[in-house]
Scaffold this motif. Sequence first.
Motif, PDB file in Angstrom:
ATOM      1  N   ALA A  92      26.498  56.674  -7.835  1.00  0.00           N
ATOM      2  CA  ALA A  92      25.110  57.125  -7.738  1.00  0.00           C
ATOM      3  C   ALA A  92      24.447  56.526  -6.506  1.00  0.00           C
ATOM      4  O   ALA A  92      24.632  55.349  -6.193  1.00  0.00           O
ATOM      5  CB  ALA A  92      24.342  56.750  -8.989  1.00  0.00           C
ATOM      6  N   HIS A  93      23.659  57.366  -5.837  1.00  0.00           N
ATOM      7  CA  HIS A  93      22.897  56.951  -4.650  1.00  0.00           C
ATOM      8  C   HIS A  93      21.421  57.266  -4.846  1.00  0.00           C
ATOM      9  O   HIS A  93      20.730  57.684  -3.924  1.00  0.00           O
ATOM     10  CB  HIS A  93      23.437  57.649  -3.400  1.00  0.00           C
ATOM     11  N   GLY A  94      20.955  57.083  -6.082  1.00  0.00           N
ATOM     12  CA  GLY A  94      19.568  57.345  -6.423  1.00  0.00           C
ATOM     13  C   GLY A  94      19.485  58.407  -7.487  1.00  0.00           C
ATOM     14  O   GLY A  94      20.483  58.794  -8.100  1.00  0.00           O
TER      15      GLY A  94
ATOM     16  N   ALA B 245      17.848  60.329 -16.886  1.00  0.00           N
ATOM     17  CA  ALA B 245      17.873  60.377 -15.428  1.00  0.00           C
ATOM     18  C   ALA B 245      18.830  61.458 -14.961  1.00  0.00           C
ATOM     19  O   ALA B 245      19.825  61.762 -15.633  1.00  0.00           O
ATOM     20  CB  ALA B 245      18.305  59.027 -14.862  1.00  0.00           C
ATOM     21  N   LEU B 246      18.502  62.017 -13.819  1.00  0.00           N
ATOM     22  CA  LEU B 246      19.448  62.848 -13.071  1.00  0.00           C
ATOM     23  C   LEU B 246      19.872  61.993 -11.897  1.00  0.00           C
ATOM     24  O   LEU B 246      19.036  61.588 -11.082  1.00  0.00           O
ATOM     25  CB  LEU B 246      18.795  64.138 -12.574  1.00  0.00           C
ATOM     26  N   LEU B 247      21.140  61.692 -11.824  1.00  0.00           N
ATOM     27  CA  LEU B 247      21.677  60.824 -10.776  1.00  0.00           C
ATOM     28  C   LEU B 247      22.269  61.648  -9.648  1.00  0.00           C
ATOM     29  O   LEU B 247      22.968  62.639  -9.897  1.00  0.00           O
ATOM     30  CB  LEU B 247      22.742  59.902 -11.357  1.00  0.00           C
ATOM     31  N   ALA B 248      21.993  61.242  -8.433  1.00  0.00           N
ATOM     32  CA  ALA B 248      22.550  61.881  -7.248  1.00  0.00           C
ATOM     33  C   ALA B 248      23.813  61.107  -6.868  1.00  0.00           C
ATOM     34  O   ALA B 248      23.740  59.979  -6.397  1.00  0.00           O
ATOM     35  CB  ALA B 248      21.539  61.848  -6.105  1.00  0.00           C
TER      36      ALA B 248
ATOM     37  N   SER C 271      21.355  57.525   2.943  1.00  0.00           N
ATOM     38  CA  SER C 271      22.508  58.404   3.197  1.00  0.00           C
ATOM     39  C   SER C 271      22.277  59.823   2.678  1.00  0.00           C
ATOM     40  O   SER C 271      22.946  60.756   3.123  1.00  0.00           O
ATOM     41  CB  SER C 271      23.768  57.825   2.550  1.00  0.00           C
ATOM     42  N   LEU C 272      21.338  60.003   1.748  1.00  0.00           N
ATOM     43  CA  LEU C 272      21.068  61.320   1.183  1.00  0.00           C
ATOM     44  C   LEU C 272      19.748  61.917   1.659  1.00  0.00           C
ATOM     45  O   LEU C 272      19.401  63.029   1.278  1.00  0.00           O
ATOM     46  CB  LEU C 272      21.061  61.255  -0.345  1.00  0.00           C
ATOM     47  N   ARG C 273      19.018  61.195   2.485  1.00  0.00           N
ATOM     48  CA  ARG C 273      17.707  61.680   2.932  1.00  0.00           C
ATOM     49  C   ARG C 273      17.832  62.583   4.150  1.00  0.00           C
ATOM     50  O   ARG C 273      18.735  62.422   4.962  1.00  0.00           O
ATOM     51  CB  ARG C 273      16.791  60.508   3.268  1.00  0.00           C
ATOM     52  N   GLY C 274      16.894  63.509   4.246  1.00  0.00           N
ATOM     53  CA  GLY C 274      16.779  64.317   5.451  1.00  0.00           C
ATOM     54  C   GLY C 274      17.634  65.568   5.495  1.00  0.00           C
ATOM     55  O   GLY C 274      17.534  66.345   6.431  1.00  0.00           O
TER      56      GLY C 274
END
Length: 149
Positions: free
Chosen positions: A54-56, A44-47, A79-82
């Motif tokens: 991690a937030h996805g 996985a690559l974690l954001a 929180s990380l979208r858009g």
Amino acid sequence: MIIRVSKKYEDIAAIHDALYTWNLSKTGEERIDVHAKREEEAEALLACDAAGTAHGGIAFHWKNSPRRVFVDYFFLDDSLRGGGNGKYLFEEFLSRVKAAGAVRVDLTTNTFQAPGFYQKMGFVTVNEEPGPVRLVPGNIHYTMQKKLD
């Protein structure tokens, strides 16, 4: 956003669980006891935020003949979208798997998820079939791929 690589099942399962919860909110389906698949050569690559939380991320596994990857789960918290984070993470993912020898990336998605995002990332639809769900009766399940030149 900081990207961290992981091969831990717990990190892959966290992406699965977050995506599953989000999917349930869109489909109206009943929660059942499901778990992330245990795949060989999974990672996985974690954001992550600056504190390392991690937030996805993107969970995927390698396949052979030809050498390629299959995206199992892709999810980012609200929180990380858009703000371009999804595109940034996915571009980093594509760059890394290409450098590691992948010639193609395969994935599946649904109408209520992100087919438009994947098309913008250069994926083409290779199959589609009806996948009706309670809140999305016209849902289509797409199989998509991107060749890495």
